[in-house]
Design a protein around this motif. Structure first.
Motif, PDB file in Angstrom:
ATOM      1  N   ASN A 105       2.002   8.504  12.461  1.00 27.24           N
ATOM      2  CA  ASN A 105       1.941   7.425  11.478  1.00 27.24           C
ATOM      3  C   ASN A 105       2.745   6.196  11.881  1.00 27.24           C
ATOM      4  N   GLU A 106       2.431   5.073  11.236  1.00 26.05           N
ATOM      5  CA  GLU A 106       3.263   3.881  11.380  1.00 26.05           C
ATOM      6  C   GLU A 106       4.686   4.249  10.973  1.00 26.05           C
ATOM      7  N   ARG A 132       7.018   1.159  15.298  1.00 15.89           N
ATOM      8  CA  ARG A 132       5.812   1.600  15.996  1.00 15.89           C
ATOM      9  C   ARG A 132       4.611   1.511  15.065  1.00 15.89           C
ATOM     10  N   HIS A 133       3.538   0.930  15.563  1.00 13.48           N
ATOM     11  CA  HIS A 133       2.275   0.965  14.819  1.00 13.48           C
ATOM     12  C   HIS A 133       1.738   2.393  14.855  1.00 13.48           C
ATOM     13  N   GLY A 134       0.888   2.736  13.892  1.00 10.07           N
ATOM     14  CA  GLY A 134       0.329   4.082  13.899  1.00 10.07           C
ATOM     15  C   GLY A 134      -0.695   4.274  12.803  1.00 10.07           C
ATOM     16  N   ALA A 137       5.223   5.477   7.143  1.00 11.68           N
ATOM     17  CA  ALA A 137       4.201   5.050   6.195  1.00 11.68           C
ATOM     18  C   ALA A 137       3.327   6.240   5.810  1.00 11.68           C
ATOM     19  N   GLY A 138       2.803   6.221   4.584  1.00 12.68           N
ATOM     20  CA  GLY A 138       1.990   7.327   4.102  1.00 12.68           C
ATOM     21  C   GLY A 138       0.522   6.975   3.974  1.00 12.68           C
ATOM     22  N   LEU A 139      -0.167   7.775   3.189  1.00 14.65           N
ATOM     23  CA  LEU A 139      -1.619   7.645   3.045  1.00 14.65           C
ATOM     24  C   LEU A 139      -2.017   6.296   2.447  1.00 14.65           C
ATOM     25  N   VAL A 140      -1.247   5.815   1.453  1.00 16.35           N
ATOM     26  CA  VAL A 140      -1.567   4.539   0.817  1.00 16.35           C
ATOM     27  C   VAL A 140      -0.565   3.452   1.172  1.00 16.35           C
ATOM     28  N   ALA A 141       0.472   3.811   1.917  1.00 13.87           N
ATOM     29  CA  ALA A 141       1.462   2.804   2.333  1.00 13.87           C
ATOM     30  C   ALA A 141       0.888   1.964   3.463  1.00 13.87           C
ATOM     31  N   ARG A 142       1.116   0.679   3.388  1.00 13.75           N
ATOM     32  CA  ARG A 142       0.609  -0.209   4.435  1.00 13.75           C
ATOM     33  C   ARG A 142       1.670  -1.198   4.906  1.00 13.75           C
ATOM     34  N   ARG A 143       2.912  -0.955   4.541  1.00 17.84           N
ATOM     35  CA  ARG A 143       3.931  -1.912   4.941  1.00 17.84           C
ATOM     36  C   ARG A 143       5.312  -1.289   4.889  1.00 17.84           C
ATOM     37  N   ILE A 144       5.961  -1.227   6.049  1.00 20.80           N
ATOM     38  CA  ILE A 144       7.345  -0.775   6.129  1.00 20.80           C
ATOM     39  C   ILE A 144       8.226  -2.010   6.253  1.00 20.80           C
TER      40      ILE A 144
END
Length: 230
Positions: free
Chosen positions: A137-138, A121-123, A158-165
């Motif tokens: 969140n994503e 899921r995007h988020g 994904a977290g505050l600085v995470a941009r890729r799962i």
């Protein structure tokens, strides 16, 4: 103890391009100002460390639910499981493991079984330590069913600085306990949903090690953690 094995930890292949980029930038910075070069070297070493993929000693006793991530147990509470997991609508115990940017981010299967659900899921990118990150969140939701029919839900958030799962498994794949199933780049959290009636064997604030720390025991579901708060 061999110190080389502690310092020279293998790096996951997903980190190679990032280390190469950091190293290239460091070289460019060396032509601008040498102190910037050394800052770049430090960042390159950190990037290598972030993508480290150490060997873990995985408990082999059937029925043990292991931590899927390195980090701190940030939340333990009974909540309605996400619809994406297909675990029904009754509240289940959720154990959350928060990973900061210095933790190893390789995710490992908490239990052996067959993958029955994988839903991405995007988020948003809220702080992963917040409770509402589970909904907003994503995220990537995975359900694993054991040979005995028990199901465990795992959600990569994904977290505050995470941009890729990244998820390396698909529906119908067979996973062994402790095997690598994904990673999240640069700070994040994993939620584990235990079967109904299973008590966690960890406490909030405890440090967890992926593939080693025991979160619960399906063979003794009512067994609870015995400890003295400090």
């Amino acid at each position: 103890m061999n110190m080389l094995k502690i310092v020279a930890v293998p790096m996951h292949r997903e980190g190679r391009k990032f280390v190469a980029i950091f190293a290239a930038i460091s070289v460019v910075l060396s032509f601008i100002w040498m102190p910037l070069f050394w800052l770049g070297v430090g960042a390159t070493i950190w990037c290598y460390y972030f993508f480290r993929d150490p060997v873990r000693i995985v408990p082999q006793q059937p029925g043990l639910v292991l931590s899927p991530a390195d980090g701190i147990i940030s939340l333990i509470e009974d909540v309605d499981p996400p619809v994406d997991l297909g675990l029904g609508t009754e509240p289940l115990t959720r154990v959350s493991v928060f990973m900061n940017v210095f933790n190893c981010h390789i995710n490992r299967a908490p239990i052996a079984g067959t993958v029955t659900h994988v839903v991405y899921r995007h988020g948003k990118f809220l702080n992963a330590s917040l409770d509402k990150a589970s909904e907003h969140n994503e995220r990537n939701s995975i359900t694993i069913e054991t040979a005995q029919g028990q199901r465990i839900g795992v959600v990569q958030i994904a977290g505050l600085v995470a941009r890729r799962i990244l998820c390396f498994v698909h529906e119908s794949d067979r996973l062994e306990v402790g095997h690598r199933f994904g990673l999240i780049r640069f700070g994040s959290r994993l939620d584990v949903y235990l079967p109904k009636g299973v008590s966690p064997l960890v406490a909030v604030g405890q440090t967890a090690v992926a593939g080693e720390t025991i979160l619960a025991d399906l063979n003794d579901p009512e067994r609870k953690r015995i400890g003295i708060p400090e």
